[in-house]
Write an enzyme that holds these catalytic residues in place. Structure first.
Site, mmCIF file in Angstrom:
data_model
loop_
_atom_site.group_PDB
_atom_site.id
_atom_site.type_symbol
_atom_site.label_atom_id
_atom_site.label_comp_id
_atom_site.label_asym_id
_atom_site.label_seq_id
_atom_site.Cartn_x
_atom_site.Cartn_y
_atom_site.Cartn_z
ATOM 1 C CE LYS A 138 -12.814 0.867 9.971
ATOM 2 N NZ LYS A 138 -12.089 1.600 9.282
ATOM 3 N NE ARG A 187 -17.320 6.051 7.942
ATOM 4 C CZ ARG A 187 -17.853 4.361 7.503
ATOM 5 N NH1 ARG A 187 -16.853 3.517 8.008
ATOM 6 N NH2 ARG A 187 -17.832 4.498 6.927
HETATM 7 N N1 7PM Z 1 -12.861 8.686 8.379
HETATM 8 C C1 7PM Z 1 -12.847 7.227 8.165
HETATM 9 N N2 7PM Z 1 -13.510 6.415 7.078
HETATM 10 C C2 7PM Z 1 -14.213 5.258 6.545
HETATM 11 N N3 7PM Z 1 -14.396 4.475 5.935
HETATM 12 C C3 7PM Z 1 -14.547 3.093 5.971
HETATM 13 S S1 7PM Z 1 -14.813 2.165 5.108
HETATM 14 C C4 7PM Z 1 -14.398 0.571 6.144
HETATM 15 C C5 7PM Z 1 -15.432 0.518 7.179
HETATM 16 O O1 7PM Z 1 -15.175 -1.261 7.971
HETATM 17 O O2 7PM Z 1 -16.339 1.075 7.296
HETATM 18 C C6 7PM Z 1 -14.493 -0.450 5.220
HETATM 19 C C7 7PM Z 1 -12.784 -0.887 4.840
HETATM 20 C C8 7PM Z 1 -12.796 -1.935 4.101
HETATM 21 C C9 7PM Z 1 -14.449 -2.913 3.658
HETATM 22 C C10 7PM Z 1 -15.191 -2.538 3.642
HETATM 23 C C11 7PM Z 1 -15.756 -1.140 4.361
HETATM 24 N N4 7PM Z 1 -13.429 3.310 7.599
HETATM 25 C C12 7PM Z 1 -13.397 4.516 7.774
HETATM 26 C C13 7PM Z 1 -12.648 4.803 8.637
HETATM 27 O O3 7PM Z 1 -11.271 4.045 9.520
HETATM 28 N N5 7PM Z 1 -12.079 6.681 8.771
#
Ligand code: 7PM
Length: 280
Positions: free
Chosen positions: A223, A257
């Site tokens: 992230k 995750r």
């Molecule tokens: N439960 C749970 N589900 C999730 N889905 C995601 S998408 C996120 C990423 O970086 O994967 C993301 C954010 C912005 C753009 C692309 C991908 N993040 C989470 C989390 O932190 N918790």
């Protein structure tokens, strides 16, 4: 605590940290919009995640990238369902569906998904009713605002108190809709409407969220809270991701995750050896 997730005839023991592998099914991993999609690469990726030791494969068809355009139900189904079907047919692993749309939740569970992972915590119309009917575990994630605008000006009075208030409200809504408390997981949503400082305060104080007595699902992998701190592109964030994951597990995380399953499994093994050294 000895949490255990139950979905149909499957059980997942959470007395030790579990790894959820991210299966990317973004539009660019398909030839044309997903209808006559070449899902081969995603199927190979799923196989690798299972081989590396993932307990859960997280399949999501909607990018929650800030500013991302809304994805239609049909487009999301076209991307997600074929992969749920593939993983369900070829592996015994748990499958979670990363969606906020009730139709996608229903079709994914019908196709073999065991857990709903909703970054909008069942706030979309119809989501509570469908989740209650499906009777599978649901992860309620905190997000301040909406993906398009959440990073414009994140603001908290006290980040743990504010996120806890959100969880209280969502848990009450779930119970009122007939969802069993034993089916709930909580996720503070790192990066979803939080500044760099907010994210690291959350990591520092994450254990305070154990007060709900519910399993914690955590997403930190690659992230921007790691990228911005290290000034590193996504493919140079592994050490930072593993460091954050270790801290998060020490602060009560049950499910992590991640993109990089094998390295995370190795980190967990090292962490556990430092407590079960007599058995070595
Ligand atoms: N439960 C749970 N589900 C999730 N889905 C995601 S998408 C996120 C990423 O970086 O994967 C993301 C954010 C912005 C753009 C692309 C991908 N993040 C989470 C989390 O932190 N918790």
């Amino acid at each position: 605590q000895g949490f255990q997730l139950v979905s149909g005839d499957k059980r997942l023991d959470l007395s030790q940290p579990r790894v959820m592998g991210i299966l990317n099914v973004t539009p660019d991993s398909f030839s044309d919009g997903g209808r006559f999609a070449n899902i081969e690469p995603a199927c190979r990726h799923a196989d690798a995640l299972v081989t590396e030791g993932a307990s859960i494969i997280d399949i999501g068809g909607e990018s929650t990238r800030p500013g991302a355009a809304e994805v239609s139900v049909q487009h999301e189904l076209d991307r997600v369902i074929p992969l749920v079907e593939y993983v369900s047919a070829h592996h015994d692993v748990w499958i979670s569906v990363d969606t906020s749309k009730p139709e996608v939740m229903s079709e994914a569970v019908a196709a073999g998904a065991h857990l709903i992972n909703d970054v909008r915590a069942l706030q979309e119309p119809g989501a509570l009713t469908v989740a209650a009917k499906l009777n599978v575990p649901v992860c309620l994630m905190h997000m301040q605002g909406q993906p398009r605008t959440m990073q414009d000006a994140p603001l908290y009075h006290d980040i743990i108190a504010d996120i806890s208030g959100f969880f209280e409200e969502r848990i009450q809504a779930c119970l009122a809709a007939g969802i069993d408390r034993d089916n709930l997981l909580l996720d503070p949503g790192y990066g979803f409407g939080k500044t760099l400082s907010h994210n690291y305060e959350l990591l520092n104080r994450q254990a305070e969220l154990k007060s709900f007595g519910l399993p914690l699902l955590i997403g930190l992998s690659r992230k921007s809270m790691i990228g911005n701190l290290l000034n590193a592109p996504t493919d140079e964030r592994l050490a930072g991701s593993l460091s954050a994951a270790l801290l998060s597990i020490q602060q009560g995380a049950h499910i992590i995750r991640v993109h990089d399953v094998k390295p995370t499994m190795d980190m967990i093994k090292v962490m556990q050896a430092s407590t079960n050294y007599q058995a070595l």
